[in-house]
Design an enzyme around this catalytic site. Structure first.
Site, mmCIF file in Angstrom:
data_model
loop_
_atom_site.group_PDB
_atom_site.id
_atom_site.type_symbol
_atom_site.label_atom_id
_atom_site.label_comp_id
_atom_site.label_asym_id
_atom_site.label_seq_id
_atom_site.Cartn_x
_atom_site.Cartn_y
_atom_site.Cartn_z
ATOM 1 N NE ARG A 1 10.194 -30.618 14.928
ATOM 2 C CZ ARG A 1 10.033 -29.516 15.652
ATOM 3 N NH1 ARG A 1 9.165 -29.287 16.454
ATOM 4 N NH2 ARG A 1 11.105 -28.780 15.542
ATOM 5 C CG HIS A 2 7.570 -28.555 11.227
ATOM 6 N ND1 HIS A 2 7.195 -27.970 12.403
ATOM 7 C CD2 HIS A 2 8.802 -28.708 11.075
ATOM 8 C CE1 HIS A 2 8.387 -27.768 13.112
ATOM 9 N NE2 HIS A 2 9.504 -28.206 12.208
ATOM 10 C CG ASP B 1 -0.213 0.403 2.773
ATOM 11 O OD1 ASP B 1 1.007 0.420 2.512
ATOM 12 O OD2 ASP B 1 -0.946 0.053 3.489
ATOM 13 N N GLY C 1 -2.021 -5.640 8.621
ATOM 14 C CA GLY C 1 -3.285 -5.436 8.051
ATOM 15 C C GLY C 1 -3.269 -6.416 6.552
ATOM 16 C CB CYS D 1 0.556 -2.247 5.229
ATOM 17 S SG CYS D 1 0.575 -3.411 6.343
ATOM 18 N N GLY D 2 2.086 -0.391 6.434
ATOM 19 C CA GLY D 2 2.653 0.256 7.457
ATOM 20 C C GLY D 2 3.265 -0.739 8.597
ATOM 21 C CB THR D 3 2.068 -2.418 11.363
ATOM 22 O OG1 THR D 3 0.527 -3.108 10.727
ATOM 23 C CG2 THR D 3 1.517 -1.113 12.020
ATOM 24 N N GLY D 4 2.453 -4.194 8.510
ATOM 25 C CA GLY D 4 2.786 -5.627 8.090
ATOM 26 C C GLY D 4 1.354 -6.307 8.344
ATOM 27 C CG HIS E 1 9.488 -24.415 12.506
ATOM 28 N ND1 HIS E 1 9.478 -24.355 13.731
ATOM 29 C CD2 HIS E 1 10.657 -25.134 12.041
ATOM 30 C CE1 HIS E 1 10.728 -24.696 14.120
ATOM 31 N NE2 HIS E 1 11.517 -25.081 12.855
#
Length: 153
Positions: free
Chosen positions: A137-138, A13, A75, A70-73, A103
């Site tokens: 295991r993952h 964005d 959203g 985005c700004g924080t990742g 993982h």
């Protein structure tokens, strides 16, 4: 097209366009084909639109991985994870980038441009792309992330 030739899709964005550009240019310089799905300037846009475009490219096999900013990742990662074919994690360092691939078999990575510097983001992206999924295991846990998974009675 072999997996190494398959592009990496990028989307951001307005808050993430600067970091997306840095990541895109570094990927190209390293020889990775890139599918840049926008945005291309700082005019206000809605991050879910870019998450949707990148996730569609990954889901349809047009891109081997997705990169969102985005700004924080947060959203844009929430928007990405609405698609059942996507496993997207917000990463803040090399360790979280490595572990989400190893993982969680993440196929999309998200960055917060207001929270991470370009050097750390570049190293985290390099690590994400170079880390194979460990399986083993993952597999059981990743299978439980599927919308088709039904818990035992």
């Amino acid at each position: 097209m072999t997996p190494a030739d398959t592009p990496i899709a990028l989307g951001a964005d307005h808050a993430g366009v600067g970091l997306k550009t840095v990541l895109r240019d570094a990927l190209r310089a390293a020889g990775h084909p890139v599918l840049d799905l926008g945005t291309d300037d700082e005019e206000s846009v809605d991050y879910p639109d870019f998450a949707r475009a990148v996730c569609a490219a990954v889901k349809e096999g047009l891109a081997r991985f997705g990169v969102l900013v985005c700004g924080t990742g947060i959203g844009i990662a929430i928007a990405a994870n609405r698609d059942p074919a996507i496993r997207c994690a917000v990463v803040h360092d090399v360790t979280s980038a490595r572990l989400t691939r190893a993982h969680n078999d993440a196929n999309v990575i998200a960055f917060g441009a207001r929270l991470i510097g370009p050097e750390v983001a570049l190293e985290a992206l390099r690590t994400f792309l170079a880390t194979p999924y460990e399986g083993g295991r993952h597999n059981r846990r990743v299978a439980k992330l599927s919308p088709d998974w039904i818990p035992p009675p």
